[in-house]
Every structure is written in structure tokens, then in C-alpha cells.
Write a protein that holds these residues in place. Structure first.
Motif, PDB file in Angstrom:
ATOM      1  N   ALA A  22       0.816  -1.223   0.000  1.00  0.00           N
ATOM      2  CA  ALA A  22       0.000   0.000   0.000  1.00  0.00           C
ATOM      3  C   ALA A  22       0.844   1.265   0.000  1.00  0.00           C
ATOM      4  O   ALA A  22       0.297   2.366   0.135  1.00  0.00           O
ATOM      5  CB  ALA A  22      -0.918  -0.001   1.221  1.00  0.00           C
ATOM      6  N   ALA A  23       2.161   1.135  -0.164  1.00  0.00           N
ATOM      7  CA  ALA A  23       3.047   2.295  -0.076  1.00  0.00           C
ATOM      8  C   ALA A  23       2.695   3.347  -1.125  1.00  0.00           C
ATOM      9  O   ALA A  23       2.596   3.025  -2.316  1.00  0.00           O
ATOM     10  CB  ALA A  23       4.501   1.857  -0.248  1.00  0.00           C
ATOM     11  N   PRO A  24       2.533   4.609  -0.723  1.00  0.00           N
ATOM     12  CA  PRO A  24       2.185   5.661  -1.681  1.00  0.00           C
ATOM     13  C   PRO A  24       3.378   6.186  -2.480  1.00  0.00           C
ATOM     14  O   PRO A  24       3.209   6.889  -3.472  1.00  0.00           O
ATOM     15  CB  PRO A  24       1.610   6.762  -0.784  1.00  0.00           C
ATOM     16  CG  PRO A  24       2.316   6.578   0.524  1.00  0.00           C
ATOM     17  CD  PRO A  24       2.509   5.097   0.674  1.00  0.00           C
ATOM     18  N   GLU A  27       9.800   6.497  -0.802  1.00  0.00           N
ATOM     19  CA  GLU A  27      10.382   6.771   0.519  1.00  0.00           C
ATOM     20  C   GLU A  27       9.681   5.953   1.600  1.00  0.00           C
ATOM     21  O   GLU A  27      10.326   5.311   2.442  1.00  0.00           O
ATOM     22  CB  GLU A  27      10.278   8.269   0.839  1.00  0.00           C
ATOM     23  CG  GLU A  27      11.115   9.166  -0.052  1.00  0.00           C
ATOM     24  CD  GLU A  27      10.443   9.452  -1.387  1.00  0.00           C
ATOM     25  OE1 GLU A  27       9.247   9.076  -1.538  1.00  0.00           O
ATOM     26  OE2 GLU A  27      11.094  10.033  -2.267  1.00  0.00           O
ATOM     27  N   PHE A  28       8.347   5.984   1.588  1.00  0.00           N
ATOM     28  CA  PHE A  28       7.575   5.202   2.560  1.00  0.00           C
ATOM     29  C   PHE A  28       7.856   3.712   2.374  1.00  0.00           C
ATOM     30  O   PHE A  28       8.032   2.974   3.341  1.00  0.00           O
ATOM     31  CB  PHE A  28       6.080   5.483   2.379  1.00  0.00           C
ATOM     32  CG  PHE A  28       5.199   4.759   3.361  1.00  0.00           C
ATOM     33  CD1 PHE A  28       4.925   5.295   4.604  1.00  0.00           C
ATOM     34  CD2 PHE A  28       4.635   3.528   3.034  1.00  0.00           C
ATOM     35  CE1 PHE A  28       4.114   4.628   5.520  1.00  0.00           C
ATOM     36  CE2 PHE A  28       3.826   2.844   3.931  1.00  0.00           C
ATOM     37  CZ  PHE A  28       3.562   3.402   5.175  1.00  0.00           C
ATOM     38  N   PHE A  29       7.919   3.283   1.106  1.00  0.00           N
ATOM     39  CA  PHE A  29       8.196   1.877   0.819  1.00  0.00           C
ATOM     40  C   PHE A  29       9.539   1.446   1.410  1.00  0.00           C
ATOM     41  O   PHE A  29       9.653   0.375   2.010  1.00  0.00           O
ATOM     42  CB  PHE A  29       8.191   1.645  -0.694  1.00  0.00           C
ATOM     43  CG  PHE A  29       8.553   0.249  -1.101  1.00  0.00           C
ATOM     44  CD1 PHE A  29       7.593  -0.743  -1.179  1.00  0.00           C
ATOM     45  CD2 PHE A  29       9.868  -0.095  -1.400  1.00  0.00           C
ATOM     46  CE1 PHE A  29       7.928  -2.035  -1.542  1.00  0.00           C
ATOM     47  CE2 PHE A  29      10.221  -1.378  -1.759  1.00  0.00           C
ATOM     48  CZ  PHE A  29       9.244  -2.354  -1.838  1.00  0.00           C
ATOM     49  N   ALA A  30      10.560   2.279   1.239  1.00  0.00           N
ATOM     50  CA  ALA A  30      11.893   1.924   1.736  1.00  0.00           C
ATOM     51  C   ALA A  30      11.905   1.766   3.249  1.00  0.00           C
ATOM     52  O   ALA A  30      12.502   0.823   3.788  1.00  0.00           O
ATOM     53  CB  ALA A  30      12.900   2.992   1.299  1.00  0.00           C
ATOM     54  N   VAL A  31      11.235   2.681   3.946  1.00  0.00           N
ATOM     55  CA  VAL A  31      11.199   2.624   5.411  1.00  0.00           C
ATOM     56  C   VAL A  31      10.465   1.370   5.876  1.00  0.00           C
ATOM     57  O   VAL A  31      10.951   0.636   6.759  1.00  0.00           O
ATOM     58  CB  VAL A  31      10.524   3.889   5.983  1.00  0.00           C
ATOM     59  CG1 VAL A  31      10.288   3.738   7.488  1.00  0.00           C
ATOM     60  CG2 VAL A  31      11.372   5.115   5.706  1.00  0.00           C
ATOM     61  N   VAL A  32       9.295   1.109   5.279  1.00  0.00           N
ATOM     62  CA  VAL A  32       8.501  -0.039   5.702  1.00  0.00           C
ATOM     63  C   VAL A  32       9.208  -1.347   5.348  1.00  0.00           C
ATOM     64  O   VAL A  32       9.188  -2.310   6.119  1.00  0.00           O
ATOM     65  CB  VAL A  32       7.093   0.022   5.067  1.00  0.00           C
ATOM     66  CG1 VAL A  32       6.294  -1.221   5.412  1.00  0.00           C
ATOM     67  CG2 VAL A  32       6.356   1.255   5.543  1.00  0.00           C
TER      68      VAL A  32
END
Length: 327
Positions: A22-24, A27-32
Motif C-alpha cells: 500500500a506504499a504511496p 520513501e515510505f516503501f523503503a522505510v517499511v
């Protein structure tokens, strides 16, 4: 305790796989994805300790390899699913599938995974558990074993650099060589199939002749396979070499994990294999990055295969000089 930590780690990385899907944005994808890796990293040494404790003594290596074969089996499943799901739908669905342990693993582990008898005998109270954890760390750095501990780290570093570098770049290198997306995934499929079949055979061999000999030979087999890969021609031969390279990479790491786990006393097993895998993951991080830099700098995959071969030789040399035998 091992069981509760195992259940928590499975839940952690599975939920975060859903968040990856569900990463938008990147950057969010990398952290998660990083946070998910923490949970997955916890599962591996715990599974190793459980298997080593409950496996029959005379079949410990092959039992461990069979358990660890879940890794390449997952790789095979991912390759087959990706060939259908990514072109038809999107990569997001692959991460949703990666969350299935919430349904397939967690309830079964909650119901049937036994508590560690070794842990119960070593540490009954919370204070004793903390003492046991500190004792485990002291054990892997004790005189007479600390050099072997570092050697295990180097072997894991070499092996996981090979594993993650090849797993990440093999499809791309094959596509750059003029093979289609579906064909390139076939090489990854053979890579993981070789790890499954070869790994089980190597586990049997390790029970018979010892981990040191088999790990050393496996590193060399993987090095020779990728060295031949750089100059081979013909799809059939390349697929065979991919399978042999998969054995030399993935199965070798599985054998190392089993060797490490059996080389420490009960209270230090999870600590020992956890540190070995943790240091080895640095190789897993370095492998894809360095391989990408080499491919970019040389405009081809030959230098990347030479890197994997060199890493395999280094791993074989280190495994060959380890003096400490499994307990």
C-alpha cells in the motif's frame, strides 16, 4: 522466550508486507521494507535454534537443510507467481501474497510449535533469562571459539553477498543478454530449484562427512558455476549452470547456518546464528549494490559473475581453515 518471539516476528513482517503493497511512494516503501526486514531477520535464527534442538542428533544437518529449503521453495513460488501476476496485475500483489504467513504460519505455530525445553531448563525466571542472554553473548566470544565466530561471520558475509547479488541481478542480466522477462525468470527458477535439490543432498553429506568439508566444496562448486556462466552459451547449459550456482549460493548458506547452530552450547545457539546472519546480511546489502555498480561500469554481466566467483573462493578458503568442530 523463543516461541513468543518467533510468533511476534512472523506477525511483524507479515503486517508490514501489507504496508509495502500500500506504499504511496518510494520513501515510505523503503522505510517499511526496512522495518519488515527486522521481523524476517528475527525469524531465521529462531527457526534455526528450534530445528537444531528437536532434530534427531544423527540427522541434524539434513533436518536443518530441509527446514531451510523453505527459502528457495519460496523463491521458486515467487518466480512462478511473478511470471503471471506482475504482467497481468502489478508488483503490489506480490507483497500481499508475502503477508500470507498471518494465515498459513501463525495459527499453526501458535498451536503446535513447542516451547524450547533447553530454554526452560536454562532459564525459568525472567531474571535468569536475562542472565542466559548475556551468557549466550559471552559464549560466542569465549577463548577458543571467538576466532571461529568471526570466521562464521565472514562465511555468511560471502554467502549472502552471493545469494542476494545473484537473486537480484540474474533476471536483469539475462534480459540484458537478449532474453525476455519470462525467460529471465526461468533462470531464477532454476537457481532456486538447484538450491532445494542440492541442499538436501548436501545436508545428507554433511551428516556423513562433516560440515567443514561440505561447506568448503559447496563454495567452490558455486564459484566454478558462475565462472562458467560468464562464458557459456545456449539456454539449456545456462539453466543447468544457474541450478548449480543456486546450490553453491543458497544451499551453502543453509549449511553454514546449521554448522553455526551446532557449534555453540544450547543457551548460545540463537545468539550465535543470529549474529552470524546479522553480519552476513551486510553482504546481502552490499551484494546487489556492488553488482549494480559493476554492471553499470562495465556495461555487462561478466564482471559481476567474476565477483561472485571470487567471493565463493574466499568463502571456501575461510571454511577450510576453521578448526572448531560442531558440538
Amino acid at each position: 522466550g523463543r516461541k513468543r518471539t518467533f510468533l511476534a516476528c512472523v506477525t511483524w513482517f507479515s503486517v508490514l508486507m501489507v504496508l509495502c503493497a500500500a506504499a504511496p511512494g518510494p520513501e515510505f516503501f523503503a522505510v517499511v521494507r526496512f522495518l519488515a526486514g527486522i521481523g524476517l531477520g528475527g525469524v531465521m535464527p529462531l527457526a534455526a535454534a528450534f530445528t537444531t534442538e528437536f532434530a534427531p542428533r544423527d540427522r541434524a544437518a539434513v533436518a536443518y537443510v530441509i527446514m531451510q529449503s523453505g527459502y528457495p521453495v519460496g523463491g521458486v513460488a515467487a518466480s512462478l507467481l511473478a511470471k503471471w501476476i506482475i504482467p497481468e496485475f502489478s508488483w503490489h500483489w506480490m507483497y500481499l501474497i508475502a503477508a500470507l504467513p498471518l494465515i498459513t504460519v501463525l495459527p499453526a505455530a501458535w498451536r503446535w510449535l513447542p516451547e524450547s525445553a533447553e530454554e526452560q531448563s536454562v532459564a525459568a525466571s525472567r531474571e535468569e533469562r536475562r542472565d542466559a542472554a548475556r551468557a549466550g553473548l559471552r559464549a560466542i566470544f569465549a577463548p577458543g571459539i571467538r576466532t571461529t565466530t568471526v570466521m562464521f561471520w565472514v562465511m555468511s558475509f560471502c554467502s549472502l553477498l552471493f545469494v542476494y547479488g545473484a537473486n537480484t541481478w540474474l533476471p536483469t542480466l539475462m534480459q540484458d543478454d537478449g532474453r525476455g522477462f519470462s525467460s529471465s525468470l526461468n533462470f531464477l527458477l532454476c537457481f532456486n530449484l538447484g538450491a532445494i535439490v542440492g541442499g538436501i543432498a548436501a545436508g545428507w553429506a554433511a551428516d556423513r562427512w562433516g560440515s567443514k568439508i561440505v561447506v568448503t566444496a559447496s563454495f567452490l562448486v558455486g564459484a566454478l558455476a558462475v565462472l562458467a556462466f560468464s562464458g557459456a552459451d545456449g539456454t539449456a547449459l545456462l539453466l543447468v549452470l544457474a541450478a548449480v550456482a543456486g546450490y553453491g549460493a543458497v544451499a551453502t548458506q543453509t549449511l553454514i547456518n546449521g554448522w553455526v547452530t551446532r557449534s555453540y552450547p544450547a543457551q548460545a545457539r540463537t545468539t550465535g546464528v543470529g549474529w552470524s546472519l546479522g553480519i552476513g546480511r551486510i553482504g546481502g546489502i552490499v551484494g546487489p549494490s556492488v553488482t549494480g555498480w559493476i554492471v553499470s561500469a562495465t556495461s555487462g554481466g561478466t564482471a559481476a559473475f567474476l565477483l561472485f566467483a571470487a567471493v565463493g573462493v574466499v568463502g571456501a578458503l575461510v571454511a577450510g581453515v576453521v578448526r572448531h568442530a560442531a558440538r
